[in-house]
Design an enzyme around this catalytic site. Structure first.
Site, short mmCIF file in Angstrom:
data_model
loop_
_atom_site.label_atom_id
_atom_site.label_comp_id
_atom_site.label_asym_id
_atom_site.label_seq_id
_atom_site.Cartn_x
_atom_site.Cartn_y
_atom_site.Cartn_z
N GLY A 8 -2.95 9.40 -7.04
CA GLY A 8 -3.30 8.02 -7.44
C GLY A 8 -4.66 7.66 -6.87
O GLY A 8 -4.94 6.51 -6.54
N GLY A 11 -6.88 4.71 -8.29
CA GLY A 11 -6.32 3.37 -8.43
C GLY A 11 -6.93 2.41 -7.43
O GLY A 11 -7.90 2.75 -6.72
N ASP A 50 -0.40 15.98 -12.67
CA ASP A 50 0.60 14.93 -12.78
C ASP A 50 1.59 15.14 -11.64
O ASP A 50 2.06 16.27 -11.42
CB ASP A 50 1.30 15.11 -14.14
CG ASP A 50 2.25 13.98 -14.48
OD1 ASP A 50 2.99 13.53 -13.58
OD2 ASP A 50 2.27 13.57 -15.64
N TYR A 139 10.90 -1.16 -10.59
CA TYR A 139 9.93 -0.82 -9.55
C TYR A 139 10.55 -1.00 -8.16
O TYR A 139 10.42 -0.15 -7.29
CB TYR A 139 8.73 -1.75 -9.75
CG TYR A 139 7.58 -1.60 -8.79
CD1 TYR A 139 6.87 -0.41 -8.68
CD2 TYR A 139 7.17 -2.69 -8.00
CE1 TYR A 139 5.79 -0.31 -7.82
CE2 TYR A 139 6.09 -2.59 -7.15
CZ TYR A 139 5.41 -1.40 -7.06
OH TYR A 139 4.34 -1.30 -6.21
N LYS A 143 11.48 1.62 -5.19
CA LYS A 143 10.96 1.48 -3.83
C LYS A 143 12.09 1.60 -2.79
O LYS A 143 11.92 2.27 -1.78
CB LYS A 143 10.21 0.15 -3.67
CG LYS A 143 8.87 0.08 -4.42
CD LYS A 143 7.90 1.18 -4.01
CE LYS A 143 6.51 1.00 -4.58
NZ LYS A 143 5.65 2.18 -4.39
N1 SER Z 1 1.19 -5.35 -6.75
C1 SER Z 1 2.53 -4.88 -7.03
C2 SER Z 1 3.01 -5.42 -8.32
O1 SER Z 1 2.88 -6.60 -8.52
C3 SER Z 1 3.48 -5.26 -5.93
O2 SER Z 1 3.74 -4.16 -5.12
O3 SER Z 1 3.51 -4.71 -9.10
#
Ligand code: SER
Length: 315
Positions: A8, A11, A50, A139, A143
């Site tokens: 990444g 980014g 990837d 997400y 995590k």
């Molecule tokens: N910046 C991230 C999001 O909003 C939070 O970890 O997806």
């Protein structure tokens, strides 16, 4: 010799982290993994691949004798809701590949968790380190699972993996990703380019945030802290400031008089509603000396001036 692989790498975090690490070590010490994105190159080695492809990762690790990995590749909250299966494969499959290769090659690893690990049942203010983790986004699910996986690899294999629960991060060297807290980056582009921005959250949506320089410094300090100081092997609470869109607008207007804005909360407000308003990060402060440098007004100034310069240069 230290050889650092960054996934990444192009980014928001990767771009500034590459810059900081190559300044601290050398550009030859950095291998940047590029997937689809591109961006500023500071002279480091670039490899393509990837994170779902373990063979490619393994070849890169062996070729460069990698000793440390900052594993940043992943989908953010909004893109994970758009494609939950892909999020699962990249965010967790990618992490597992990195952890397995870490065990095999005795590599020290950093991986970011997020405030998204918390959910609606978590206490919202001064959210403690050890609390209820019942996220309602894909997400966030990734995590929490990722945090437990990191701790599992530490306990089972003695893998030196370290992690921070990043708040919303604000920087200008790389364009913002598809996340919820990212309104706080997009708003600067709107203010500088059009003197206008339509905010996709409510004006009082308070969220934990941090300027990118603080995040990079904290990340590198965590990685360089003696192992015995690291008492949390899931992920550390990590905080700097908390603000609402309305409070950010007040600061931006000081630099952009006549800035106009409106609030059009959409599906992303639901994600924001599930996250804490502020974080208690005393474990990080106690264990390895974490201390942020940027408050809201200092952050707004550097962000405005830095982005303005960057946009002028790219004209
Ligand atoms: N910046 C991230 C999001 O909003 C939070 O970890 O997806």
């Amino acid at each position: 010799m230290k050889k650092i692989l960054i996934t990444g790498a192009f980014g928001l975090v990767g771009t500034d982290l590459r810059k900081a690490l190559q300044k601290k070590y050398s550009s030859k010490a950095i291998v940047a993994l590029n997937h689809k994105t591109s961006g500023i190159n500071y002279g480091e080695i670039v490899e393509h691949g990837d994170v779902r492809d373990k063979n490619v990762l393994s070849k890169i690790i062996k070729k460069h004798h990698v000793t440390e990995i900052y594993h940043l590749a992943g989908l953010l909250s909004v893109s994970s809701e758009k494609n939950p299966s892909l999020a699962w494969e990249v965010n967790l499959g990618g992490l597992k590949n990195i952890l397995d290769l870490g065990v095999m090659h005795k590599i020290k690893i950093f991986w970011p968790s997020s405030i998204a690990a918390f959910g609606p049942s978590t206490p919202k203010d001064h959210t403690p380190q050890h609390t209820i983790l019942e996220p309602t986004t894909m997400y966030g699910v990734n995590k929490v699972a990722g945090e437990l996986l990191c701790q599992y690899y530490f306990l089972k294999h003695g893998l030196d993996v370290r992690s921070l629960r990043y708040p919303g991060l604000i920087g200008y060297n790389a364009p913002p990703g598809d996340g919820t807290t990212e309104y706080s980056v997009h708003i600067f582009y709107g203010a500088i380019r059009n003197k206008n921005y339509s905010i996709f959250l409510k004006k009082d949506a308070r969220l934990p945030m941090m300027y990118i320089d603080d995040a990079i410094e904290g990340t590198i300090n965590l990685m360089n802290a003696p192992s015995k100081k690291i008492t949390i092997r899931t992920s550390y609470n990590f905080a700097a400031v908390s603000f609402t869109p309305e409070e950010l607008v007040k600061e931006i207007i000081k630099f952009v008089p006549g800035f106009t804005h409106d609030y059009k909360p959409d599906h992303r407000q639901r994600i924001a509603d599930s996250w804490p308003r502020s974080i208690d990060d005393r474990e990080a402060r106690k264990d390895w000396g974490w201390k942020p440098k940027y408050n809201l007004s200092k952050m707004t100034k550097v962000m405005y001036e830095g982005l303005k310069k960057k946009l002028e240069q790219s004209k």
